[in-house]
Design an enzyme around this catalytic site. Structure first.
Site, PDB file in Angstrom:
ATOM      1  N   TYR A  19      86.565  43.917 -48.502  1.00 47.28           N
ATOM      2  CA  TYR A  19      86.540  44.329 -49.911  1.00 47.28           C
ATOM      3  C   TYR A  19      85.130  44.318 -50.495  1.00 47.28           C
ATOM      4  CZ  TYR A  19      91.183  42.640 -48.807  1.00 47.28           C
ATOM      5  OH  TYR A  19      92.357  42.385 -48.175  1.00 47.28           O
ATOM      6  N   TYR A 147     101.411  38.956 -51.169  1.00 49.30           N
ATOM      7  CA  TYR A 147     100.388  39.589 -50.329  1.00 49.30           C
ATOM      8  C   TYR A 147     100.899  39.652 -48.890  1.00 49.30           C
ATOM      9  CZ  TYR A 147      96.252  40.749 -47.748  1.00 49.30           C
ATOM     10  OH  TYR A 147      95.382  41.397 -46.902  1.00 49.30           O
ATOM     11  N   ASP A 248     107.226  36.072 -44.462  1.00 50.88           N
ATOM     12  CA  ASP A 248     105.845  36.231 -44.037  1.00 50.88           C
ATOM     13  C   ASP A 248     105.176  34.861 -44.119  1.00 50.88           C
ATOM     14  OD1 ASP A 248     103.139  36.621 -43.833  1.00 50.88           O
ATOM     15  OD2 ASP A 248     103.054  38.361 -45.166  1.00 50.88           O
ATOM     16  N   LYS A 277      97.344  34.176 -38.510  1.00 56.29           N
ATOM     17  CA  LYS A 277      96.225  33.331 -38.952  1.00 56.29           C
ATOM     18  C   LYS A 277      95.938  32.096 -38.090  1.00 56.29           C
ATOM     19  CE  LYS A 277      95.146  35.033 -43.435  1.00 56.29           C
ATOM     20  NZ  LYS A 277      96.010  35.768 -44.357  1.00 56.29           N
TER      21      LYS A 277
HETATM   22  C1  LIG Z   1      96.384  37.211 -44.277  1.00 56.24           C
HETATM   23  C2  LIG Z   1      97.791  37.585 -44.529  1.00 56.24           C
HETATM   24  C3  LIG Z   1      98.334  38.769 -44.000  1.00 56.24           C
HETATM   25  C4  LIG Z   1      97.522  39.767 -43.218  1.00 56.24           C
HETATM   26  O1  LIG Z   1      97.043  39.267 -42.022  1.00 56.24           O
HETATM   27  P1  LIG Z   1      95.774  39.972 -41.309  1.00 56.24           P
HETATM   28  O2  LIG Z   1      95.614  39.218 -40.040  1.00 56.24           O
HETATM   29  O3  LIG Z   1      94.629  39.795 -42.262  1.00 56.24           O
HETATM   30  O4  LIG Z   1      96.115  41.395 -41.113  1.00 56.24           O
HETATM   31  C5  LIG Z   1      99.672  39.026 -44.259  1.00 56.24           C
HETATM   32  N1  LIG Z   1     100.431  38.179 -44.968  1.00 56.24           N
HETATM   33  C6  LIG Z   1      99.946  37.028 -45.486  1.00 56.24           C
HETATM   34  C7  LIG Z   1     100.844  36.123 -46.249  1.00 56.24           C
HETATM   35  C8  LIG Z   1      98.606  36.700 -45.299  1.00 56.24           C
HETATM   36  O5  LIG Z   1      98.111  35.571 -45.846  1.00 56.24           O
END
Ligand SMILES: *Cc1c(COP(=O)(O)O)cnc(C)c1O
Length: 428
Positions: A19, A147, A248, A277
């Site tokens: 960004y 997100y 997620d 992550k």
């Molecule tokens: C960071 C994140 C993503 C995206 O993961 P990337 O490896 O950056 O593509 C998706 N969902 C959540 C909740 C995140 O924190």
């Protein structure tokens, strides 16, 4: 010093960072090496990383056992295509993920980044209904302030205001959004908190393939932890209305909130789970989408039965080998009391900041501490100031927050919270 001023100039003008505007570069610092919780900058400074490189380096940098896992695997095979071939690191990792997650989650897709694992989850949900000759269920229901990543599918379920929807209007598919839960994690549960979600599902379930959300903690959307009862009701409403539930846990997974997975706080399980992550301890990019046997079976029983996804680097052996070692380090450690200790200290040292005029709110859950200021942070001023104070934090919006590596010592953590206090005091 290996990064020269002209290197930095090139970086500013020709290399995009997350960004960023190539014509208005924000302050950028060169990293020479890193060890434990420390980043060693090219200018000789040593910073405590309070971000775990965005939730990922849970055991710290340059970890001897993770290094060894990577080196051992390099000497065998760094990468091999996953189409028609398989290998021990992928099998062992998938087994571990199945063991660590809820009993109902059994089938694993090894994706190459978090966003891709979300794309795969969305695709699984749509294919699940297509496979039952239902072509109407193509939409998703999700929460505002969410997100889920930066690829187009993931972006379409991110918060509509902060999530670039206006910029990409006409390109992104339209999904259903409801207000984020208002009841905090520790608050008394208020039954009406679920009303809007329930109404939307009642009205739209015939078009909805799945609900996707971050369980318990909305991360990038504001570091807000909500009430476990919300999640329990979401689970039963999804069952009632024949809608799949996707969690997620890319940010929250692997202990960060004090439970191995945040959904454990509510004692519910999703039909599809995304993790990423922290999975490799921050060594390289890897993520996974884990589905229930039922989801996998329904998809497999129709037409070719193929799940239509297969990135070039899926199941990368190097990443899987490091992930296996990383998860072994985690599960064999006393991570639960480690996180509880970090949580206590974050509460003790951050909650008093509520009395400052510049501070609107302080939120702590597990090894995540966030201080919300009254005004957006001026990154051009604040980031260099934090560096001067010896810590690496990357505030966004009004939030100055930390999710330190689990190996952080209490002195190191005090240095992080002290720097947050200084920023808050100087914002008055
Ligand atoms: C960071 C994140 C993503 C995206 O993961 P990337 O490896 O950056 O593509 C998706 N969902 C959540 C909740 C995140 O924190």
């Amino acid at each position: 010093m290996t990064i020269s001023p002209s290197d930095l100039d090139f970086d500013h003008n020709q290399v995009w960072h997350p960004y960023t505007n190539l014509k208005k570069p924000t302050p950028t610092f060169g990293v020479e090496s890193a060890e434990g919780v420390y980043l060693h900058l090219s200018n000789g400074q040593k910073l405590i990383d309070g971000m775990s490189s965005w939730w990922s380096t849970i055991h710290g940098y340059n970890h001897p056992e993770l290094n060894k896992a990577a080196k051992d695997q390099i000497d065998k095979v760094s990468h091999v295509m996953f189409g028609g071939l398989t290998h021990q690191p992928a099998i062992s990792l998938a087994r571990k993920l199945v063991e660590m997650t809820h009993d109902s989650l059994e089938c694993v897709f090894l994706a190459d980044s978090g966003s891709v694992s979300v794309e795969v989850a969305l695709k699984m949900a749509v294919q699940y209904w297509f496979s039952q000759n239902n072509s109407k269920k193509t939409k998703f229901l999700t929460l505002k302030n969410g997100y889920h990543g930066d690829t187009f599918g993931a972006m379409s379920v991110c918060d509509p205001d902060t999530g670039m929807h206006s910029m990409f209007d006409g390109v992104l598919p339209k999904h259903f959004f409801v207000d984020a839960p208002k009841c905090g994690f520790h608050d008394q549960w208020v039954e009406s908190d679920i009303d809007e979600f329930k109404r939307s599902l009642d009205e739209n379930h015939q078009e909805i393939a799945g609900v996707i959300l971050e369980p318990i903690l909305q991360g990038t959307g504001g570091m807000r932890a909500y009430h476990p009862e919300y999640l329990r009701q979401v689970r039963s409403l999804c069952d009632e209305h024949n809608v799949l539930l996707i969690f997620d846990e890319i940010a929250t997974g692997f202990g960060r909130t004090g439970a191995m997975f945040a959904y454990e706080h509510a004692e519910v399980a999703p039909d599809i789970l995304c993790v990423g992550k922290a999975i490799t301890g921050g060594y390289m990019s890897l993520a996974a989408t884990i589905a229930s046997r039922r989801v996998a079976e329904v998809i497999s029983n129709y037409g070719s039965g193929n799940l239509m996804h297969g990135p070039t680097f899926m199941g990368n052996p190097l990443a899987c080998a490091v992930a296996c070692k990383n998860l072994e380090l985690l599960t064999q450690s006393d991570w639960k009391s480690t996180i509880a200790t970090i949580e206590r200290q974050l509460k003790n040292e951050l909650e008093p900041l509520k009395s400052l005029h510049s501070v609107a709110d302080v939120r702590v859950i597990g090894a995540v501490g966030a201080v919300e200021l009254g005004e957006p942070v001026d990154m051009h001023r604040v980031v260099p100031r934090l560096v001067e104070l010896g810590v690496w934090l990357r505030p966004f919006g009004k939030l100055v927050y930390t999710m330190p590596p689990y190996i952080v010592s209490s002195e190191q953590l005090s240095k992080i919270t002290g720097a947050i206090r200084t920023i808050a005091e100087e914002a008055i």
